[in-house]
Design an enzyme around this catalytic site. Sequence first.
Site, short mmCIF file in Angstrom:
data_model
loop_
_atom_site.label_atom_id
_atom_site.label_comp_id
_atom_site.label_asym_id
_atom_site.label_seq_id
_atom_site.Cartn_x
_atom_site.Cartn_y
_atom_site.Cartn_z
N TYR A 49 0.84 -1.20 0.00
CA TYR A 49 0.00 0.00 0.00
C TYR A 49 0.87 1.25 0.00
O TYR A 49 0.95 1.96 -0.97
CB TYR A 49 -0.97 -0.02 1.18
CG TYR A 49 -1.98 1.10 1.11
CD1 TYR A 49 -3.10 0.98 0.30
CD2 TYR A 49 -1.81 2.28 1.84
CE1 TYR A 49 -4.03 2.02 0.21
CE2 TYR A 49 -2.74 3.31 1.76
CZ TYR A 49 -3.84 3.18 0.94
OH TYR A 49 -4.75 4.21 0.85
N SER B 190 -6.48 0.92 -4.52
CA SER B 190 -6.58 2.34 -4.27
C SER B 190 -5.20 2.98 -4.40
O SER B 190 -4.61 2.94 -5.49
CB SER B 190 -7.20 2.59 -2.88
OG SER B 190 -7.60 3.92 -2.74
N ASP C 180 -17.75 3.59 -8.22
CA ASP C 180 -16.70 4.07 -7.31
C ASP C 180 -16.65 5.59 -7.40
O ASP C 180 -16.21 6.16 -8.39
CB ASP C 180 -15.35 3.46 -7.70
CG ASP C 180 -14.27 3.72 -6.66
OD1 ASP C 180 -14.46 4.62 -5.81
OD2 ASP C 180 -13.23 3.04 -6.69
N HIS D 138 -15.83 1.49 -4.24
CA HIS D 138 -14.41 1.41 -3.91
C HIS D 138 -14.07 0.15 -3.12
O HIS D 138 -12.91 -0.21 -2.99
CB HIS D 138 -14.01 2.65 -3.12
CG HIS D 138 -12.53 2.91 -3.11
ND1 HIS D 138 -11.81 3.13 -4.26
CD2 HIS D 138 -11.64 2.98 -2.09
CE1 HIS D 138 -10.53 3.33 -3.96
NE2 HIS D 138 -10.41 3.24 -2.65
#
Length: 694
Positions: free
Chosen positions: A469, A549, A632, A667
């Site tokens: 991430y 993301s 999203d 999302h």
Amino acid sequence: MRSLETVQNAPIAYPQTRKDDVVEVLHGHTIADPYRWLEDPNSAETAAWVEAQNKVTFAYLDTIPRRAAIRERLTKLWNYERYGVPSRHGGWTIFSKNDGLQNQAVIYKATSLAAIPEVLLDPNTLSTDGTVALAGMSFSEDGKFLAYATSTSGSDWMEWKVRDVATAKDLTDLIQWSKFSDAAWKKDGSGFYYARYEAPKDGDAFKAVNKNQKVYFHKVGTPQAQDELTYERPDQPDWGLGASVTDDGRWLLIYQSEGTNRENRVFIRDLNTAGSKIEPFLDTFDASYSIVGNDGATFYVVTDKDAPRYRLVAIERARPDSTAWKTLIVEGANRDVLSQAFMIGDRFVTVWRTDAHEKLKLFAVSGDFESEIPLPAIGSIAGFSGKRKDKDAFYAFTSFNYPATTFRYDFAMKASSVFKKPTVDFDPNAFEIKQVFYPSKDGTKIPMFLVHKKGLVLDGSNPTYLYGYGGFDISLEPAFSPSNIVWMEMGGVYAQANLRGGGEYGKEWHDAGRLTKKQNVFDDFIAAAEWLISNKYTSTPKLAIGGGSNGGLLVGAVMAQRPELFGAVLPAVGVMDMLRFHKFTIGWAWKSDYGDPDVKEDFEVALKYSPLHALKPGVAYPATLVTTGDHDDRVVPAHSHKFIATLQADQKGSAAVLTRIETKAGHGAGKPTAKIIEERADQWAFLTQALGMK
């Protein structure tokens, strides 16, 4: 008749994507944006393109032999009874429960821990396909009312309703156009504070820019049009606002943030004083401030002010200057980060993060250390509940091979006991967990968890899924995932790298991976891949990377920078256009990590790593399956659409580059169980093909 192998190896005929002559000169750079028309989610042409892309993708996935077996195993493994952490409100005990394959967890009420529970709210009855999800809950102090929010098709937009807990029936209350908000009840139960935006124009709900958030008070039983405007800042349209009420009911706290910055302000109103106004309290915007409790006008605050790994301080309302603070719990030494604190049982219950896993420690209100609550293994806390005067607390613990289990801690007995433990169809002892520390490009030591079946042979042949991430002060910690268990049962290695940009080691770790230092995150991830290869865990043809993301940005960027290093890539709901992210919905708020593309210096940095703009024609890119949702409204699907259209046009090699666009999904939050299983089955099936898994 063609053989299955011939069908799988046949060249893929990607849909034709129209290219426009859209060119802009930005800060002296000529930037082409031929697929900008895909930014309109409401156009018939975009809808037709989505349908055409999905048709090609699912036709490809249908040829993969193991797909059905993977889906079947995922379904079986996901089918276990799981509970949320219980909480008490008035005379009610509240908890969530999913029987296994229910699309959404059901909320139950009971008069005690031992009483037979009854359904309070079943989100599965709100839609036929599970795409209406519970997005928030807040109970009045006496437990009489529940304010609950729902979201539809994965959107961030929420609708709040009020339910009578005793009867499990809704009142007439309906609040619309709320987003990024809780409901903060007044202690008398008369109503609650919440945050909302102005209603977008028709058709703009999924693309309108979200600014000028306001706080309102809703009185139970009245229409939204009569809600009282509590706080707004029209002079500061970028300010995000949220409200809470202290446990004693005296103070209304207004939290102010700017985008996703750690720093925030706190404003305050004395609800016990008629006619009082909202006044500044912590108004310097120089650090993060989170009020965890108070005694009268003394507030207990977790902050990273002069403590990058956080400390807990006492601040007097009349003397908010930092020179007058009293430190109760000092900043952790070396690698210890104070990640959470709660006031339960008249003490501080604290969660400490060390090397990306967590510990529980108890401190007296004076700040004196009392004890540590032993945890079953190296893992993380997945939920906590309790109030200031409670005699016990509930928490959930999880790890890679340890499904989330709820414990009850008795403060008098100083002991934890299992409250709810799930039974999952797998052998936790079949897996090995280890943590390594590898050097990044600049020599910084980066932690990485490795999980796989015992007896792994280090010969470079193991299919490996590297996940990361690296952003927004968010930490990746050990957690149970049925889909990862299935991956490892198939012989795969799961690797989770704790990159800079996250919150694993506090403020300095976050700062080292954002703005002008964002490339550090990509270097950390590339170094993780190289370490896995050099240590014979895997090899390039067997190595897949994934992230969602900001993690989608991560894998898109490193794929563009080092296409020869990876065998497959799974970018999910990624931020792919770093020059226009700030022009949609809440995207402008991410300037805290990405900078402002309208500023030349920030633009120059973003242009170097923007996945969309880093792709080059004639390059052999690894097999790629992009995933996104058509609803999203956080990272709008245009990011993924434009990226895959460019990738399909640029791809020189024969590896498949496809996109899977989920309909009636956003999302990720609130996604129905059925959709989660289908998507993960398709991702794992794609990897079995791309990595040549037998």
